[in-house]
Scaffold this active site. Structure first.
Site, PDB file in Angstrom:
ATOM      1  CG  ASP A   1     -21.338  15.307   9.440  1.00  0.00           C
ATOM      2  OD1 ASP A   1     -20.432  16.062  10.142  1.00  0.00           O
ATOM      3  OD2 ASP A   1     -21.669  14.686   9.049  1.00  0.00           O
TER       4      ASP A   1
ATOM      5  CG  ASP B   1     -18.088  12.370  12.435  1.00  0.00           C
ATOM      6  OD1 ASP B   1     -18.820  12.431  11.277  1.00  0.00           O
ATOM      7  OD2 ASP B   1     -17.483  12.813  13.235  1.00  0.00           O
TER       8      ASP B   1
HETATM    9  C1  DX5 Z   1     -21.873  15.126  14.330  1.00  0.00           C
HETATM   10  C2  DX5 Z   1     -21.106  15.567  13.229  1.00  0.00           C
HETATM   11  C3  DX5 Z   1     -20.118  15.732  14.382  1.00  0.00           C
HETATM   12  C4  DX5 Z   1     -18.758  16.991  12.633  1.00  0.00           C
HETATM   13  C5  DX5 Z   1     -17.364  16.768  13.576  1.00  0.00           C
HETATM   14  O1  DX5 Z   1     -22.503  14.444  13.062  1.00  0.00           O
HETATM   15  O2  DX5 Z   1     -20.571  14.385  12.415  1.00  0.00           O
HETATM   16  O3  DX5 Z   1     -18.553  14.439  14.572  1.00  0.00           O
HETATM   17  O4  DX5 Z   1     -19.127  15.601  11.635  1.00  0.00           O
HETATM   18  O5  DX5 Z   1     -17.653  17.899  14.833  1.00  0.00           O
HETATM   19  P1  DX5 Z   1     -16.256  18.158  15.420  1.00  0.00           P
HETATM   20  O6  DX5 Z   1     -15.100  17.292  15.312  1.00  0.00           O
HETATM   21  O7  DX5 Z   1     -16.300  19.309  15.416  1.00  0.00           O
HETATM   22  O8  DX5 Z   1     -16.723  17.215  16.871  1.00  0.00           O
END
Ligand code: DX5
Length: 237
Positions: free
Chosen positions: A46, A186
Site C-alpha cells: 500500500d 481490499d
Molecule cells: C486501506 C488498505 C487496507 C489494507 C488491508 O487503505 O489498503 O485495506 O490493505 O487492511 P485490512 O485487511 O487489515 O482491512
C-alpha cells in the site's frame, strides 16, 4: 458462479493477496518471504502519500529493497495523487502491477497507458463512494479492478457491506464484455467477510490484519481465508 472456461480461468482463480501494511515494519523482508512460503502469488504494497489518503507509508526505495527478496508479484496499490508522478519510479523499483485510483487523476486513461508503457500490469481502484460506471471507459484496458471495501488509508477497518453490489455489477460487466480481468477487494477481509465477497464475484482478496500478526502465522492464516472463501465458491459452482 461457474469458473470461466479455458485461459480465462487464470484471471478468475481464487487468490489471497497479503497486504504488508499490517506486517511488522521492523521485519518487512521476512514478512514478504513468509507470504511467499504460504503459497500466494503476490503481495500487495500500500503506497500512501498523506494527500490522497491521511497516511504515509512506503516509497520506491522500500519497493527496491523488497524486490530482490522474492519472486512474488509485487502489486502496488497507489493511494497517491497524481499517480502519474510516481509510475516511473515504482516501475523502475521493481513493481509488477500498479493499481491507480479512479479518484486520484483526471487522466486515468493516460495513467494506465503509462503503466503499460513500462510493460507492467495495470489495475484501477474505486473507493466506496465511487460508482462502477466511472470505470466504464477504461475497464477493458486493465488487468485488475479493485473495489475498496473500506475507505482507504488504514488497515484493520470495518468491512462496508454496501460495496457488495459493486462487485456484482463489475462481474456482470466482465461477462457481458468478455473481459479477462481480476476482480479484487481490499479492506476488512477476514473469515466472515471472505465468503460474502466471493459470492458477490470477487476472486482476489487483499487481507492485512487477517494475515499478519495472527496466531498460527501467515501460512495458516492464508489457508483459513482460502478455505472460508472457496467454501462459498464451491457452493456456487
Ligand atoms: C486501506 C488498505 C487496507 C489494507 C488491508 O487503505 O489498503 O485495506 O490493505 O487492511 P485490512 O485487511 O487489515 O482491512
Amino acid at each position: 458462479m461457474p469458473p470461466l472456461p479455458g485461459p480465462m480461468r487464470s484471471a478468475n482463480d481464487l487468490k489471497i493477496a497479503p497486504s504488508i501494511l499490517s506486517a511488522d515494519f521492523t521485519r518487512l523482508g521476512e514478512a514478504v518471504q513468509e507470504a511467499e512460503a504460504s503459497g500466494v502469488d503476490r503481495v500487495q504494497i500500500d503506497i500512501m502519500d498523506g494527500r490522497f489518503v491521511p497516511n504515509i507509508t512506503f516509497g520506491p526505495l522500500a519497493v527496491r529493497a523488497l524486490r530482490p527478496l522474492t519472486k512474488l508479484t509485487l502489486e502496488l496499490h497507489l493511494m497517491v495523487t497524481p499517480p502519474e508522478d510516481f509510475i516511473d519510479a515504482f516501475a523502475e523499483a521493481g513493481a509488477d502491477t500498479l493499481i491507480v485510483h479512479q479518484e486520484s487523476t483526471p487522466h486515468l486513461h493516460r495513467a494506465i497507458q503509462h503503466i503499460h508503457s513500462h510493460g507492467k500490469k495495470a489495475g484501477v481502484a474505486i473507493n466506496p463512494s465511487t460508482p462502477v460506471s466511472m470505470l466504464s471507459e477504461v475497464i477493458a484496458s486493465v488487468q485488475l479492478a479493485l473495489v475498496m471495501t473500506v475507505n482507504p488509508g488504514f488497515g484493520g477497518q470495518e468491512f462496508i457491506p454496501e460495496t457488495l453490489s459493486k462487485l456484482r455489477e463489475l462481474r456482470r460487466t466482465f461477462a457481458e464484455r468478455g473481459l479477462n480481468c481480476e476482480l479484487e477487494v481490499d479492506g476488512g477481509i477476514h473469515q466472515q467477510t471472505a465468503p460474502l465477497v466471493v459470492e458477490a464475484g470477487a476472486n482476489v482478496l487483499v487481507a492485512g490484519s487477517a494475515v499478519f500478526g495472527v496466531a498460527g502465522g501467515v501460512k495458516s492464516a492464508v489457508e483459513q481465508l482460502l478455505r472460508a472463501a472457496s467454501g462459498m465458491r464451491e457452493a456456487h459452482q
